[in-house]
Design a protein around this motif. Sequence first.
Motif, PDB file in Angstrom:
ATOM      1  N   THR A 229      43.428  51.522  51.998  1.00  0.00           N
ATOM      2  CA  THR A 229      42.243  51.967  51.576  1.00  0.00           C
ATOM      3  C   THR A 229      41.669  53.003  52.286  1.00  0.00           C
ATOM      4  N   ALA A 230      41.506  52.926  53.646  1.00  0.00           N
ATOM      5  CA  ALA A 230      41.108  53.979  54.774  1.00  0.00           C
ATOM      6  C   ALA A 230      42.131  55.258  54.462  1.00  0.00           C
ATOM      7  N   LEU A 231      43.060  54.975  54.446  1.00  0.00           N
ATOM      8  CA  LEU A 231      44.050  56.157  54.302  1.00  0.00           C
ATOM      9  C   LEU A 231      43.909  56.988  53.029  1.00  0.00           C
ATOM     10  N   LEU A 232      43.142  56.574  51.887  1.00  0.00           N
ATOM     11  CA  LEU A 232      42.953  57.296  50.855  1.00  0.00           C
ATOM     12  C   LEU A 232      41.936  58.497  51.443  1.00  0.00           C
ATOM     13  N   ARG A 233      40.900  58.321  52.163  1.00  0.00           N
ATOM     14  CA  ARG A 233      40.302  59.242  52.614  1.00  0.00           C
ATOM     15  C   ARG A 233      40.749  60.215  53.723  1.00  0.00           C
ATOM     16  N   VAL A 234      41.714  59.474  54.623  1.00  0.00           N
ATOM     17  CA  VAL A 234      42.428  60.337  55.537  1.00  0.00           C
ATOM     18  C   VAL A 234      43.170  61.287  54.954  1.00  0.00           C
ATOM     19  N   VAL A 235      43.898  61.015  54.095  1.00  0.00           N
ATOM     20  CA  VAL A 235      45.063  62.091  53.604  1.00  0.00           C
ATOM     21  C   VAL A 235      44.670  62.780  52.367  1.00  0.00           C
ATOM     22  N   ASP A 236      43.312  62.396  52.027  1.00  0.00           N
ATOM     23  CA  ASP A 236      42.803  63.306  50.777  1.00  0.00           C
ATOM     24  C   ASP A 236      43.231  64.707  50.595  1.00  0.00           C
ATOM     25  N   PRO A 237      44.077  65.141  49.582  1.00  0.00           N
ATOM     26  CA  PRO A 237      44.292  66.460  49.662  1.00  0.00           C
ATOM     27  C   PRO A 237      43.421  67.452  49.249  1.00  0.00           C
ATOM     28  N   GLU A 238      42.429  67.080  48.720  1.00  0.00           N
ATOM     29  CA  GLU A 238      41.277  68.030  47.992  1.00  0.00           C
ATOM     30  C   GLU A 238      40.553  68.751  49.109  1.00  0.00           C
TER      31      GLU A 238
END
Length: 327
Positions: A123-132
């Motif tokens: 879940t934390a990695l969702l923000r870490v690797v967000d390509p936006e």
Amino acid sequence: MPTKKAKQTECPYFEDVVGQEAAKLKLKFYLGNHLEKGSALPNFLFTGSKGDGKTFLAKKLGRHLPDPANPDKRHKSFYTIDGPTIKNLQVLFEDICSKFANGDDYATIFVDEAHDLPPKVQTALLRVVDPEGFVNRYTYNDVDYVFDQRKITWIFATTEDDKIFHALQDRLKEVQLQPYTQDNIREIMEKTTEGDVAFEKDLLEDISGFVRRNARSAKDISKDVLSFGVPVFSRENWVSMAKQIGINPSGLTHDEVRVLEILAKEGECALGNLACRVGKPPKAVQKGLEPYPISLGLIEIDGKRRITGKGHLYLKALEEFRKNVLD
């Protein structure tokens, strides 16, 4: 005598990587655009079976990622992390990300066995690797961790992509690796033994048919060949090695062969019954003994386990090998 080589895709970044043509072409597209046109490089998810070369290909990719902050270095720093070791957010941020976040370092982070990452970490990695965005932030224990995606590249690898959150998969470019063909196996063995040992005519072709369909097994068998210390590996050497290490066609283990033999005798088995007959827990049979024979078309599952016609042919060929070669 030179052996026939599998046709290779012209791919200058991965010219020494055998097989995996589709994966190499996909990586060539993104890497070429990054190096030649300055396009942003995405984060990746490598999927495939054990031994398909995910780690090897990730390292090859990392070797082509330059470090603009240090022209003397050939590539960015490459960190390899085993997914099972990232047990919680504290390990992820305080032990791992603190080494490269918030700084000027250029780094490639390779996370192997990513399917073992806990839900909170994914879940934390969702923000870490967000390509936006080019720059992503995550606050943990009142500390801001800044991830500049122009500097940091994440590569995840897994054999069980169904355990990776779909939302996380959507943020990554998936690169699917495929099982190696017999031609691939032969070429890997040829490269591994080149300059150290030659093979009797057509022998390498025969041996490659007894190797499990992954690069790791091909290299392991090649090391067994090299251990003989002979300039030319003969059929006599091959028979001796096969007897001593207990090798089977296509590299099946003795337990996998035992599963085929049970199914050939019983006709069909439920998982629990099959596990009892093999003497292993059902999960060990399902995850450890069935996948490879299924991939070769030797077993089929439709509620119960059944051996296929191809599986019967395999057992017949195995019997002939043991009788005519090993006895």
